[in-house]
Structures are given as structure tokens and as C-alpha cells.
Design a protein around this motif. Structure first.
Motif, short mmCIF file in Angstrom:
data_model
loop_
_atom_site.label_atom_id
_atom_site.label_comp_id
_atom_site.label_asym_id
_atom_site.label_seq_id
_atom_site.Cartn_x
_atom_site.Cartn_y
_atom_site.Cartn_z
N UNK A 165 0.84 -1.19 0.00
CA UNK A 165 0.00 0.00 0.00
C UNK A 165 0.88 1.24 0.00
N UNK A 166 0.25 2.37 -0.28
CA UNK A 166 0.95 3.64 -0.26
C UNK A 166 1.27 4.01 1.18
N UNK A 167 2.53 4.36 1.44
CA UNK A 167 2.91 4.78 2.78
C UNK A 167 2.47 6.22 3.02
N UNK A 168 2.05 6.49 4.25
CA UNK A 168 1.63 7.84 4.61
C UNK A 168 2.79 8.83 4.50
N UNK A 169 2.45 10.08 4.26
CA UNK A 169 3.44 11.15 4.29
C UNK A 169 3.97 11.30 5.71
N UNK A 223 -2.43 14.81 7.45
CA UNK A 223 -3.81 15.31 7.35
C UNK A 223 -4.08 15.95 6.00
N UNK A 224 -3.16 16.78 5.52
CA UNK A 224 -3.38 17.44 4.23
C UNK A 224 -3.31 16.43 3.09
N UNK A 270 -9.80 6.57 2.97
CA UNK A 270 -9.92 6.84 4.40
C UNK A 270 -8.63 7.45 4.95
N UNK A 271 -7.51 6.67 4.89
CA UNK A 271 -6.28 7.13 5.52
C UNK A 271 -5.12 6.26 5.06
N UNK A 272 -4.04 6.89 4.65
CA UNK A 272 -2.81 6.15 4.39
C UNK A 272 -2.15 5.80 5.72
N UNK A 273 -1.57 4.61 5.79
CA UNK A 273 -0.93 4.14 7.02
C UNK A 273 0.59 4.26 6.91
N UNK A 286 3.32 22.78 1.58
CA UNK A 286 3.51 21.37 1.25
C UNK A 286 2.21 20.60 1.36
N UNK A 287 2.03 19.66 0.44
CA UNK A 287 0.82 18.83 0.42
C UNK A 287 1.06 17.40 0.89
#
Length: 258
Positions: free
Chosen positions: A147-151, A157-158, A171-174, A232-233
């Protein structure tokens, strides 16, 4: 899965199904699929389950060199694309089932390998989904999550806000640590944890989900502003051939059930 989100997922991915195999996106990129098959190391007798399989691109990559593959997804339109692609490739050892990751319709210890690819960011109950995948995995079997890793923490949040604007089923990247905790909690020993950066065209990414012109313009403006030195995004966009791109950081974790 919560009824509200499963309906959002079905709506979103029914719209995406016809374009999900497009060469303009990276979801079915042959190079990465081949890398996945090599990293997992399935045998010719393995019984494999792909959870939230979409069009079953990953399952189809494993099918020629393994015993059988079951592809489970909540969206019938996605499974229909997968079925047709399997027919086109003469893959006769695949089964396609509608269902959700929160309640897998299989007995304990049923599969040699259980895989979920690019799906966990859609799950409201990630721990429950992971536990279900571990439950149906045989002792000594392999559980694979991609899966895509969170920033980084201050940008999560952004990043998730923009992802959800583009696709309401997000929903949310982990983070790597959040995935690692689920492996440990479910008595799986991690043998592989690596990253691959996947370049993504922002325009193709927005087109895949049929994101509205207005929302697309807002997201692209956020990217353009960042490129120009603004806020930054979490996507770290850049220009390539006069087009906005960003790199998704795909995390692959493989664990063995104790």
C-alpha cells in the motif's frame, strides 16, 4: 465494512473499473507485478487469496505459476473486468468472489498466501481486516500487504484530505510502523519491508476516479503552488514534460504466520 463506506467504495470503483487496466496508470504495471511475484516466492501448489482485489491484476500475475487464486472484492464491476482479463489470458485456476475484507467467507487456516494490494487506505477498520487475513492464513503461510505509505506525520492530514477530495472512498494512508504493529499483534514475523517509488501523472490519477473539473482544478492548484514554493501537500509534486507528477511510495511488507 461500515455500510456507508462500502457503498462509497462500490460507487467509486464501479466508475473506475473500465479504466483500471489503463496503461496510463501504474496499478497494473507489469514490472512491479513481476517484482511482487518474485519477492513473495509462491510455489506451484500454493492456494492464494487476494483481498480487495479490484480487477485482480495481482492475482492474475500469480496465477500462471501457482495452484489456484481466489480474488475477493466488494465491487462486482471490478471483478467482471478481472474475470474477462483472466479469460483473455487463458487463466483457468482463478475464482472470483464478492465480499468484504472485514468478514472473509473462509475457514481458519485456509490459504498458503494472503495478499492485499493498494486497498488498506480504503478500510475504516484496518485492524479487523488485517486480523481476518491472518485468520484465514495457514501456519507458516505468508501475508503480503502492499500500500501507499503515509506522508511524514505533519503532512498526513493534508495528504489524506486531498486523497479524499479526489476519491471519497479513501480513508487514511498508514505508516510503516502502523503496518508493522499489525503484523506483530497477529503473530506474524516480518521477513520483507521495502519501498518502491512509483511516478504518477496527476492528470491520469484524477481522470481514473472521474474527479470533477472543479475539484481537479483545486487539487492541481495545490500541487502547482507547492512546486512554486508554497505550502507542502505531502505529495511532493514536480514537473515532467510540462505536466505535474508525484511519486507514490509503495510499501511492501511480507510476514510469516508463526
Amino acid at each position: 465494512m461500515h455500510k456507508s463506506n462500502i457503498e462509497t467504495i462500490k460507487k467509486s470503483f464501479t466508475a473506475q473499473a473500465k479504466n483500471f487496466e489503463s496503461s496510463s496508470m501504474s496499478f497494473s504495471k507489469e514490472e512491479y507485478l513481476n517484482y511482487t511475484v518474485s519477492a513473495v516466492g509462491a510455489s506451484v501448489t500454493d492456494f492464494i487469496l487476494e483481498v480487495a482485489a479490484g480487477t485482480c491484476a495481482c492475482g492474475r500475475a500469480f496465477a500462471p505459476n501457482t495452484g489456484a487464486v481466489v480474488c475477493l472484492d466488494a465491487t462486482p464491476a471490478m471483478l467482471e473486468v478481472g474475470k474477462q482479463e483472466a479469460v483473455n489470458k487463458n487463466l483457468s485456476n482463478m475464482v472470483f468472489m464478492q465480499g468484504t475484507a472485514e468478514q472473509l467467507p473462509f475457514l481458519d487456516n485456509s490459504f498458503d498466501i494472503v495478499i492485499s494490494r493498494l486497498a488498506f487506505h480504503h478500510f475504516p477498520e484496518t485492524h479487523r481486516c488485517f486480523a481476518e487475513m491472518a485468520r484465514v492464513l495457514k501456519p507458516g503461510g505468508k501475508l503480503v500487504v502492499i500500500d501507499m505509505e503515509a506522508a511524514k506525520e505533519e503532512l498526513r492530514d493534508i495528504e489524506d484530505k486531498l486523497e479524499t477530495l479526489r476519491d471519497p472512498s479513501h480513508i487514511r494512508n498508514l505508516s510503516k510502523n502502523e503496518f508493522a504493529e499489525m503484523f506483530i499483534h497477529n503473530h506474524l514475523t516480518v521477513s520483507t519491508a521495502d519501498y518502491t517509488e512509483i511516478p504518477v501523472s496527476a492528470n491520469a490519477w484524477l481522470a481514473l476516479t472521474n474527479t470533477s473539473v472543479e475539484v481537479s482544478a483545486d487539487i492541481l492548484k495545490s500541487f502547482a503552488d507547492e512546486i512554486a514554493g508554497g505550502k507542502s501537500t505531502g505529495f511532493e509534486p514536480y514537473m515532467k514534460n510540462d505536466e505535474i507528477f508525484f511519486n507514490q511510495r509503495w510499501l511492501m511488507m511480507i510476514g510469516k504466520k508463526d
